[in-house]
Write a protein that holds these residues in place. Sequence first.
Motif, mmCIF file in Angstrom:
data_model
loop_
_atom_site.group_PDB
_atom_site.id
_atom_site.type_symbol
_atom_site.label_atom_id
_atom_site.label_comp_id
_atom_site.label_asym_id
_atom_site.label_seq_id
_atom_site.Cartn_x
_atom_site.Cartn_y
_atom_site.Cartn_z
ATOM 1 N N LYS A 285 32.529 -33.792 54.563
ATOM 2 C CA LYS A 285 32.987 -34.287 53.265
ATOM 3 C C LYS A 285 32.736 -33.255 52.171
ATOM 4 C CE LYS A 285 35.345 -37.730 53.730
ATOM 5 N NZ LYS A 285 36.424 -36.828 54.040
ATOM 6 N N LYS B 22 39.591 -29.021 49.023
ATOM 7 C CA LYS B 22 40.679 -29.735 48.355
ATOM 8 C C LYS B 22 40.718 -29.387 46.859
ATOM 9 C CE LYS B 22 43.692 -33.224 48.337
ATOM 10 N NZ LYS B 22 44.801 -33.366 49.260
ATOM 11 N N ARG B 23 39.523 -29.354 46.237
ATOM 12 C CA ARG B 23 39.442 -29.031 44.809
ATOM 13 C C ARG B 23 39.940 -27.615 44.538
ATOM 14 N NH1 ARG B 23 37.786 -33.535 45.472
ATOM 15 N NH2 ARG B 23 36.389 -34.764 44.160
ATOM 16 N N ASP C 227 46.127 -36.098 51.166
ATOM 17 C CA ASP C 227 46.625 -35.861 52.524
ATOM 18 C C ASP C 227 46.709 -37.142 53.290
ATOM 19 O OD1 ASP C 227 43.657 -35.261 54.341
ATOM 20 O OD2 ASP C 227 43.842 -35.934 52.287
ATOM 21 N N GLY D 37 35.233 -30.404 52.946
ATOM 22 C CA GLY D 37 36.615 -30.867 52.811
ATOM 23 C C GLY D 37 36.985 -31.108 51.361
ATOM 24 N N GLU D 38 36.083 -31.761 50.629
ATOM 25 C CA GLU D 38 36.381 -32.085 49.227
ATOM 26 C C GLU D 38 36.418 -30.826 48.364
ATOM 27 O OE1 GLU D 38 37.112 -35.007 47.730
ATOM 28 O OE2 GLU D 38 37.187 -35.963 49.697
ATOM 29 N N PRO E 205 41.787 -29.090 53.464
ATOM 30 C CA PRO E 205 40.443 -29.626 53.712
ATOM 31 C C PRO E 205 39.815 -29.157 55.014
ATOM 32 C CG PRO E 205 41.874 -31.353 52.878
ATOM 33 C CD PRO E 205 42.726 -30.152 53.075
#
Lengths: 468, 468
Positions: free
Chosen positions: B53, B60-61, B468, B56-57, B66
Amino acid sequence: MLSNVFSHLPPGTWIDIWPSQSALLATTPEAEYGPFILTGVLLTLIVIYTMSKLGGELSKRLELPPVLGELVGGVVVGISALHLLVFPETGATAADSVLMSGLQWLGHLDATAATHIFQSQSEVISVLAELGVMVLLFEIGLESDLRELGKVGYQAAVVAIVGVVVPLALGTIGLIALFHVPTIPAVFAGAALTATSIGITSKVLSELGHLKSTEGQIIVGAAVIDDVLGIIVLAVVASLAKTGEVDLLNVVYLIVSASAFLLGAILLGKVINQSFVAIATQLQTRGALLIPAISFALVMAVLANTIHLEAILGAFAAGLVLDETDQRKELDQQVMPVADILVPIFFVTVGAKADLSVLNPAVAENRAGLIIATFLIAVAILGKVVTGWAVFGQPGINRLAIGVGMVPRGEVGLVFAGIGSASGVLDRPLEAGIIVMVILTTFLAPPLLQRALKTQSGSAPATMPAAD
Amino acid sequence: MLSNVFSHLPPGTWIDIWPSQSALLATTPEAEYGPFILTGVLLTLIVIYTMSKLGGELSKRLELPPVLGELVGGVVVGISALHLLVFPETGATAADSVLMSGLQWLGHLDATAATHIFQSQSEVISVLAELGVMVLLFEIGLESDLRELGKVGYQAAVVAIVGVVVPLALGTIGLIALFHVPTIPAVFAGAALTATSIGITSKVLSELGHLKSTEGQIIVGAAVIDDVLGIIVLAVVASLAKTGEVDLLNVVYLIVSASAFLLGAILLGKVINQSFVAIATQLQTRGALLIPAISFALVMAVLANTIHLEAILGAFAAGLVLDETDQRKELDQQVMPVADILVPIFFVTVGAKADLSVLNPAVAENRAGLIIATFLIAVAILGKVVTGWAVFGQPGINRLAIGVGMVPRGEVGLVFAGIGSASGVLDRPLEAGIIVMVILTTFLAPPLLQRALKTQSGSAPATMPAAD
């Protein structure tokens, strides 16, 4: 086919054609046996899912709780019958496992390799089963209402305490008086009578749509408390058996830590809830809700484990806490498929580990065991059924259902039996008697609970849902 | 706290207070170590989910896929950095694992116990990771359209073949000509260049919403065919390395069985579909749709395994077949949470196993490796990027995206490197070079693919989904 094509190769060269999984020229046993362990696990899962569906559906058709069928399905493939699913803990070796023998033959494996693969594969399935019962309890926690549970908290505590004291006292005294069993093994057997399988009971309640009824919440609450009490009883009995004395400090520690854990989780619930929601709403990638929820359950399980409670109690507490969130419905829906694939592994495994050969009266040793078992079963059922009548301040409640709900010993009972067997304090007949008691209460409880919930009126919903 | 309370007990008696899990007086190592293995797995899962997490986060940012963050998250906790997640295959022992050392200290375990627990726990995580990539491929299969794939089948085959032949030829010849590497190790290194990670590629495509575009379907199809070709190449190279000869019969067997499997699954698809629907609609208990679907995927995975294909190809074929059912939407929705909890285990594990110490130029051995690596990386990227221009009859298609989509070597590349390392045919610099090539193509491909899909116009959707 395969053997024809490769018949010109010396034995052992088969791995030449299995290179995609790094078996080739591998130096560590992990890398070498890896593909076989995976294949073993996949085959085992196929067996488990097939039996869980065959058993569950058949059970449903016979208007019995599906979980009973999953247990029986496990028995059919387990140590008692087909030997497709056996475990080293029950004394089985790779040679006892039909799946492993097949794998060994296909892969031209020697005995050392087979033993290693068998143990690793069993370990994986055992962990998956434990994850299964944790997800089940997490789901039960999510479905339970904290306020509703709080309302029946005192009743649940009374039911749990009566359900521990009565079977322990009756069992121990009876074994000493009627069967002249020495004190320590008698106490041990009495302790084994105190267990309640929270997994089986809550699953049946959920299947029958009675989880949220007052009876259901009392049973779940009592089963949770019983689990804590059982751990304390077992610690006392084990130290008695080992040193002849009770380690009071240990008992106090267990009581304090267990109470602190459960109360702490409930009191901190609001704070945890808000943090959980804050985290989950921030996440933008897949599993934004499920991964934090499951991680929280895992953390609670490890915490419970660290203070020597069962991991499933942590998972239950996590579910209870997250039950209060706004995203509960969505979370429920996402946990369900995860439970669907993991929970059957637990129940089929419990069935597979139950050794029904102790029921065979043709073996002389078993006969003495069966006589003791008859007594133990009577105490096991009676001692739990009376708990229903210990409930106060709930007029019109289905007391029989509550009592019957506490009857299944399930996996907790098997743990007691296993420890007793390993400790050496139990002789063969007494050990067999305990195992028979555990098996019968486990398998009888689901249909009895269904009947008790059906026939007596109470505050529970009168109609039964068509599907679970 | 704990140590204070129990400080008066001699070492080893700690298990007195851990009796709920049959550790007490247990006779088999399985029963004795069981609770520690479970705790180890739970802790490892907490680490994996946290890193997946976080990574991945963050990814993404930064507007990156991710999955790249999950891989990097794995690197952070893996063998290259924090040592929270290490595996025996990469040469790590229990003492190398920070988690295991903690567990050993908490449980007063000796080295034998720690080794056993470390191996079992690693085995469990490895199997969970494998189940993760299987569920991922099953999901990709469900999301892929069989007819759409059929339409681009020839193009996919051409892309796959070009993507195997060009890197193999360029790599082998280049290593012999430029670096004076002997033929056999050169062929081995060339073979390692042919791999494509179907897992990473398809995950990125899915994250970017491009899985169903023509480019996406060509890439997935080509990656599947590449996987089959890779197995054949590896079998050839391995027998070359071992005996100096190519086992033609083996190669023919692999080609025939792989083709028969994939074509058989597709041709029998209708029949299987109808039986699946017939079974699923009959079931009345929980998991009526999911359990038969997952069981089918498991059967296909075992079948693939039996004919020496990768298990994930079986799972992909199962998804492709069930894609045609009416209940597809419902099934999709139920598979998603299962994928959410299993797939991160795979990607974080792949990251954790990548040993970045080979990138350190301060080590003399690495410098030679890094020079070779530069060449290998150039061939690895070039040899796959050209495949896009091999696509015919698709005017206006995003050729760059297709080429870049074939670049990541991922777990397949690690398998090649691992086999090469174990075989002893590779010297240290060449081995290090291959590992660097695998790592860099794996980590570079997701952002490159994202850029390629964004910048060039094509038949793919122009807009990108927000989540996603």
